[in-house]
Design a protein around this motif. Sequence first.
Motif, mmCIF file in Angstrom:
data_model
loop_
_atom_site.group_PDB
_atom_site.id
_atom_site.type_symbol
_atom_site.label_atom_id
_atom_site.label_comp_id
_atom_site.label_asym_id
_atom_site.label_seq_id
_atom_site.Cartn_x
_atom_site.Cartn_y
_atom_site.Cartn_z
ATOM 1 N N SER A 173 2.913 -25.660 1.688
ATOM 2 C CA SER A 173 2.246 -26.898 2.097
ATOM 3 C C SER A 173 2.266 -26.995 3.613
ATOM 4 O O SER A 173 2.950 -26.224 4.291
ATOM 5 C CB SER A 173 2.959 -28.113 1.498
ATOM 6 O OG SER A 173 4.255 -28.251 2.057
ATOM 7 N N VAL A 174 1.521 -27.945 4.151
ATOM 8 C CA VAL A 174 1.626 -28.213 5.580
ATOM 9 C C VAL A 174 3.048 -28.698 5.871
ATOM 10 O O VAL A 174 3.710 -29.276 5.009
ATOM 11 C CB VAL A 174 0.581 -29.258 6.032
ATOM 12 C CG1 VAL A 174 -0.834 -28.749 5.811
ATOM 13 C CG2 VAL A 174 0.793 -30.591 5.316
ATOM 14 N N SER A 175 3.496 -28.465 7.091
ATOM 15 C CA SER A 175 4.871 -28.847 7.428
ATOM 16 C C SER A 175 4.987 -30.327 7.799
ATOM 17 O O SER A 175 6.062 -30.912 7.667
ATOM 18 C CB SER A 175 5.377 -27.986 8.586
ATOM 19 O OG SER A 175 4.536 -28.137 9.729
ATOM 20 N N ASP A 176 3.882 -30.915 8.235
ATOM 21 C CA ASP A 176 3.866 -32.336 8.622
ATOM 22 C C ASP A 176 2.624 -32.968 8.008
ATOM 23 O O ASP A 176 1.500 -32.688 8.419
ATOM 24 C CB ASP A 176 3.835 -32.462 10.146
ATOM 25 C CG ASP A 176 3.981 -33.906 10.624
ATOM 26 O OD1 ASP A 176 3.488 -34.813 9.921
ATOM 27 O OD2 ASP A 176 4.566 -34.107 11.708
ATOM 28 N N PHE A 177 2.839 -33.832 7.026
ATOM 29 C CA PHE A 177 1.702 -34.415 6.317
ATOM 30 C C PHE A 177 0.896 -35.390 7.179
ATOM 31 O O PHE A 177 -0.265 -35.674 6.879
ATOM 32 C CB PHE A 177 2.150 -35.102 5.026
ATOM 33 C CG PHE A 177 2.231 -34.164 3.861
ATOM 34 C CD1 PHE A 177 1.109 -33.848 3.122
ATOM 35 C CD2 PHE A 177 3.421 -33.549 3.535
ATOM 36 C CE1 PHE A 177 1.171 -32.974 2.063
ATOM 37 C CE2 PHE A 177 3.509 -32.654 2.472
ATOM 38 C CZ PHE A 177 2.376 -32.367 1.746
ATOM 39 N N ARG A 178 1.491 -35.921 8.242
ATOM 40 C CA ARG A 178 0.742 -36.838 9.109
ATOM 41 C C ARG A 178 -0.228 -36.094 10.015
ATOM 42 O O ARG A 178 -1.334 -36.560 10.272
ATOM 43 C CB ARG A 178 1.705 -37.684 9.958
ATOM 44 C CG ARG A 178 2.793 -38.401 9.193
ATOM 45 C CD ARG A 178 2.296 -39.149 7.966
ATOM 46 N NE ARG A 178 1.330 -40.198 8.262
ATOM 47 C CZ ARG A 178 0.815 -41.018 7.336
ATOM 48 N NH1 ARG A 178 1.191 -40.898 6.074
ATOM 49 N NH2 ARG A 178 -0.051 -41.941 7.682
ATOM 50 N N THR A 179 0.187 -34.921 10.480
ATOM 51 C CA THR A 179 -0.651 -34.171 11.412
ATOM 52 C C THR A 179 -1.421 -33.026 10.753
ATOM 53 O O THR A 179 -2.373 -32.508 11.318
ATOM 54 C CB THR A 179 0.193 -33.565 12.547
ATOM 55 O OG1 THR A 179 1.095 -32.584 11.995
ATOM 56 C CG2 THR A 179 0.978 -34.650 13.268
ATOM 57 N N GLY A 180 -1.003 -32.618 9.555
ATOM 58 C CA GLY A 180 -1.659 -31.524 8.870
ATOM 59 C C GLY A 180 -1.296 -30.156 9.374
ATOM 60 O O GLY A 180 -1.891 -29.152 8.959
ATOM 61 N N ASP A 181 -0.296 -30.069 10.258
ATOM 62 C CA ASP A 181 0.125 -28.775 10.805
ATOM 63 C C ASP A 181 1.010 -28.000 9.818
ATOM 64 O O ASP A 181 1.718 -28.585 9.022
ATOM 65 C CB ASP A 181 0.904 -28.982 12.108
ATOM 66 C CG ASP A 181 0.035 -29.624 13.179
ATOM 67 O OD1 ASP A 181 -1.183 -29.351 13.181
ATOM 68 O OD2 ASP A 181 0.578 -30.392 13.976
#
Length: 248
Positions: free
Chosen positions: A240-248
Amino acid sequence: MKRTTILTAALLGTLALGSCQQNARQTGVESATPKEKTMAENITKCDIRLGNLSFTHALNGADTCISIAEPEKLEFRCTEKRDIFCDPNGKLTNNTIPILLSPIDNTRPFTFTAKVTPGFTKEGLYNAADLFVYANDTTWQKLCFEQDERGNHRIVTVRTLGTSDDNNHQKLDVQTVYLRLSSDTRTLASYYSFDKKEWQMVRLYKNYYPSQIMVGIASQSPTSGICTSIFEEVSLENTSVSDFRTGD
């Protein structure tokens, strides 16, 4: 990137299509209850390889609507009045969209990404290129780059639990964007990007889907004319992305 493991035929019984209707979950959230039955006749097997992904199932004849121009480039042709939407009022309900689908294990994290160029036309109201998370025809979400009523190009998300919602997000003055769906098994989020580096989140909610689902791509033309959308740089990762707020 790891090639996604194709699930066995045991998965097919959970992917039958139901009618567009409302049911109550025990949690109190509106949803459709998946039915245990054999694979519906409008889902057929196929073998379409794009990027690191194999699309092994086609909804509504999707495998007859595509051509691979290059190893990493797929053209998806959709004829008019083909869409997927479970209208709360029943008037606009439509389940004719062709979708290429790939089974995945929803108990594991995933990130599904594609560069999309929809076939926008002057008369093509709601023309779009879509990414899907799909359990059956009453339990799914699509992330779209879509043309609205004023001819604007917008990011749109539609989540269906028995019936569909419809959320118009950002207006974008471009022809091509990257779309991304990502899950850590608990949360599912939707993103877009211009450069595949900086991502903008447009939707996030609990991953309520069953353990065996499919991800997919589609081109849609709900009103008039043909919508030929281009899909490039398609990838499916087991993280998954590592940071769900930024999508990184």
